[in-house]
Design an enzyme around this catalytic site. Sequence first.
Site, PDB file in Angstrom:
ATOM      1  N   ARG A   1       0.839  -1.204   0.000  1.00  0.00           N
ATOM      2  CA  ARG A   1       0.000   0.000   0.000  1.00  0.00           C
ATOM      3  C   ARG A   1       0.870   1.249   0.000  1.00  0.00           C
ATOM      4  O   ARG A   1       0.573   2.245  -0.651  1.00  0.00           O
ATOM      5  CB  ARG A   1      -0.944  -0.002   1.201  1.00  0.00           C
ATOM      6  CG  ARG A   1      -1.769   1.287   1.339  1.00  0.00           C
ATOM      7  CD  ARG A   1      -3.003   1.103   2.224  1.00  0.00           C
ATOM      8  NE  ARG A   1      -2.701   0.348   3.418  1.00  0.00           N
ATOM      9  CZ  ARG A   1      -2.168   0.870   4.546  1.00  0.00           C
ATOM     10  NH1 ARG A   1      -1.862   2.160   4.592  1.00  0.00           N
ATOM     11  NH2 ARG A   1      -1.951   0.116   5.604  1.00  0.00           N
TER      12      ARG A   1
ATOM     13  N   TYR B   1     -16.106  16.128 -16.403  1.00  0.00           N
ATOM     14  CA  TYR B   1     -16.538  14.735 -16.332  1.00  0.00           C
ATOM     15  C   TYR B   1     -17.464  14.534 -15.128  1.00  0.00           C
ATOM     16  O   TYR B   1     -17.254  15.114 -14.065  1.00  0.00           O
ATOM     17  CB  TYR B   1     -15.301  13.841 -16.234  1.00  0.00           C
ATOM     18  CG  TYR B   1     -15.597  12.411 -15.861  1.00  0.00           C
ATOM     19  CD1 TYR B   1     -16.405  11.621 -16.663  1.00  0.00           C
ATOM     20  CD2 TYR B   1     -15.058  11.860 -14.705  1.00  0.00           C
ATOM     21  CE1 TYR B   1     -16.683  10.314 -16.319  1.00  0.00           C
ATOM     22  CE2 TYR B   1     -15.323  10.550 -14.352  1.00  0.00           C
ATOM     23  CZ  TYR B   1     -16.137   9.782 -15.156  1.00  0.00           C
ATOM     24  OH  TYR B   1     -16.415   8.485 -14.809  1.00  0.00           O
TER      25      TYR B   1
ATOM     26  N   ASP C   1      -7.068  18.670 -15.492  1.00  0.00           N
ATOM     27  CA  ASP C   1      -7.348  17.320 -15.973  1.00  0.00           C
ATOM     28  C   ASP C   1      -6.944  17.273 -17.440  1.00  0.00           C
ATOM     29  O   ASP C   1      -7.566  17.904 -18.294  1.00  0.00           O
ATOM     30  CB  ASP C   1      -8.838  17.007 -15.807  1.00  0.00           C
ATOM     31  CG  ASP C   1      -9.171  15.563 -16.160  1.00  0.00           C
ATOM     32  OD1 ASP C   1      -8.482  14.989 -17.022  1.00  0.00           O
ATOM     33  OD2 ASP C   1     -10.127  15.015 -15.585  1.00  0.00           O
TER      34      ASP C   1
ATOM     35  N   LYS D   1      -7.817   5.825 -20.137  1.00  0.00           N
ATOM     36  CA  LYS D   1      -8.113   6.306 -21.473  1.00  0.00           C
ATOM     37  C   LYS D   1      -6.892   6.186 -22.385  1.00  0.00           C
ATOM     38  O   LYS D   1      -6.446   5.093 -22.686  1.00  0.00           O
ATOM     39  CB  LYS D   1      -8.630   7.742 -21.382  1.00  0.00           C
ATOM     40  CG  LYS D   1      -9.731   7.961 -20.323  1.00  0.00           C
ATOM     41  CD  LYS D   1     -10.928   7.050 -20.501  1.00  0.00           C
ATOM     42  CE  LYS D   1     -12.123   7.456 -19.642  1.00  0.00           C
ATOM     43  NZ  LYS D   1     -11.895   7.333 -18.194  1.00  0.00           N
TER      44      LYS D   1
END
Length: 380
Positions: free
Chosen positions: A47, A99, A170, A195
């Site tokens: 982690r 988005y 972004d 993407k």
Amino acid sequence: MAGFNTTAIHAIDPRDNEYRAIVPPVHMASTFGQPTEGGEGPFEYSRGGNPTRSKLEESLAKIEGAKHASAYATGMGASAAAMGILKSGETLLMGMPVYGGNYRFGTIELPKRGVTTRFVADMAELSDEDFDETVKMVFLETPTNPTLRVSDIERIAELAHRNGALLVVDNTFMTPYLQRPLELGADITVQSATKYLGGHGDLLAGVAATNSDELADELFKSQLINGNIMAPTEAYRLLQNVKTLGIRMDRQQQNALKVMDFLKGHDGVAEVIYAGSANEREREIQQRQAQGLGALFSFKLAPGANTKAFLDSLEVFTFAVSLGGIESLICLPATMTQGAYSEEHLKEFGVDTDLIRVAVGIEDVEDLIADLDKALSAAF
């Protein structure tokens, strides 16, 4: 300085692993042995850090031209880590539209933390008057999703910094191959690596990059404290996929331009919307700060069209959310990617119910055009 493709392919030196393998290994271990004499080894628990994820982050930082990069389980994980820097009593200015996941975070999650979100309909009109002592961050997409409006990153960075705020961009649509927000003054860039960076529709991933040591520490805390991490298998796949980003993006842009030209000349299409198409000012900004238009655009059918018949007739394009993969996708943002918006916000920020978003892949462009031509005939 090496070119983008060379950097993407050779970001990780094979001499750094035991067998000089061209492809770094996948480290699936959840925990790592520690020195008994005290202190910690380079990795303790996955982690907090994993060798495969670290190699990916090193590679992503290099293609971003950044000092630091952090990899997350999803694109929203990256956005959440960036916006999560805000503290109770502070305000976020969010450029619209964005988005739907970013919209949800600003309208649902941030209020729970005592953070106020104020929407900005037109970033060109953002001025010093929009800032008060509580505004600590501006978050924007350029081009916007799905209306492809363009914001001047350099101007907004100067404005934000003058007023004591951070700028987060972004950059999912453009990627660092076409647009480099950190070099234009942004403090943090975020991307849905699902993407274009991933490019093959086979993983979920996110990345945030910065040149600030302090901000990098904040972004790391989202991994360590929230468990917002990318698994080793996804990190391994993304590490390989990103090597072909430049060549994929070249083909996708080439295809997109030809598809747009076809649609612009078709009687069944009322409007084609792309980065810089809104006005001359935005066209100039896009030309100045980006190396192309990208491979995503939107359009509207002419009056009288049967949208369902159009969609049902498509065979090469898939009716689905997401974008950036080698396969071409098409969707209706108002009910899909922006489905979280209130009806009022859909209207206010220009996400019309008849707007169709197209993400162009790398198929033979003649087949894409023929598929759209057939579907347009069916629509009328």
